[in-house]
Design a protein around this motif. Structure first.
Motif, short mmCIF file in Angstrom:
data_model
loop_
_atom_site.label_atom_id
_atom_site.label_comp_id
_atom_site.label_asym_id
_atom_site.label_seq_id
_atom_site.Cartn_x
_atom_site.Cartn_y
_atom_site.Cartn_z
N ASP A 18 0.88 -1.31 -0.09
CA ASP A 18 0.25 -0.06 -0.25
C ASP A 18 0.74 1.28 -0.15
OD1 ASP A 18 -2.52 -1.29 -0.08
OD2 ASP A 18 -2.57 -1.35 1.97
N ILE A 19 2.04 1.44 0.86
CA ILE A 19 2.81 2.54 0.92
C ILE A 19 3.57 2.52 -0.61
CG2 ILE A 19 5.08 3.39 1.90
CD1 ILE A 19 3.74 2.18 4.53
N GLU A 39 1.29 4.15 -2.89
CA GLU A 39 1.09 5.55 -2.88
C GLU A 39 2.21 6.32 -3.32
OE1 GLU A 39 0.14 6.78 1.17
OE2 GLU A 39 -1.28 5.12 1.43
N ASN A 40 3.26 5.84 -3.28
CA ASN A 40 4.72 6.40 -3.68
C ASN A 40 4.54 6.55 -5.13
OD1 ASN A 40 5.73 7.17 -1.12
ND2 ASN A 40 6.60 5.39 -0.94
N SER A 92 2.33 5.92 -7.31
CA SER A 92 1.29 6.85 -7.83
C SER A 92 1.33 8.15 -8.00
CB SER A 92 -0.05 6.59 -7.07
OG SER A 92 -0.62 5.40 -7.09
#
Length: 114
Positions: free
Chosen positions: A51-52, A55-56, A58
């Motif tokens: 998930d992290i 996010e990065n 994206s």
């Protein structure tokens, strides 16, 4: 007329070469066995890690897509994609891992934090 259709084809090719927005990128299939041996706790940790990462990636992809849009408008070239800033492959793989983890969590009946 020939010039107009040539320009239209070139515009379509340039638009296709531009970096996609992250939400337009589909997950790739990681396969059903990638996380078979993981416990619910390990699956939760892997999910948080991906998930992290998503996010990065994206955020980087949004920057590349914006950069390509401006560069195509100003110069006619998708400079961000041409310079290796497009993260489409990494995003597709990361989404695939998240999808595989979610499927394994559901298969095992893991509690998933909301």
């Amino acid at each position: 007329m020939k010039t107009k259709s040539t320009l239209s084809v070139m515009a379509l090719l340039l638009a296709a070469a531009c970096a996609k927005q992250p939400d337009q990128i589909a997950a790739i299939d990681i396969g059903p066995n990638a996380y078979r041996g993981f416990s619910c706790s390990q699956l939760a940790q892997a999910d948080a890690k991906y998930d992290i990462a998503l996010e990065n990636l994206s955020a980087q992809q949004r920057d590349a897509a914006t950069g390509d849009a401006f560069a195509v408008f100003l110069l006619g070239l998708p400079l961000a994609s041409m310079s290796g800033q497009d993260r489409e492959t990494q995003i597709a793989a990361t989404k695939g891992h998240i999808q595989a983890i979610k499927l394994e969590q559901a298969r095992k009946g893991c509690r998933v934090a909301s």
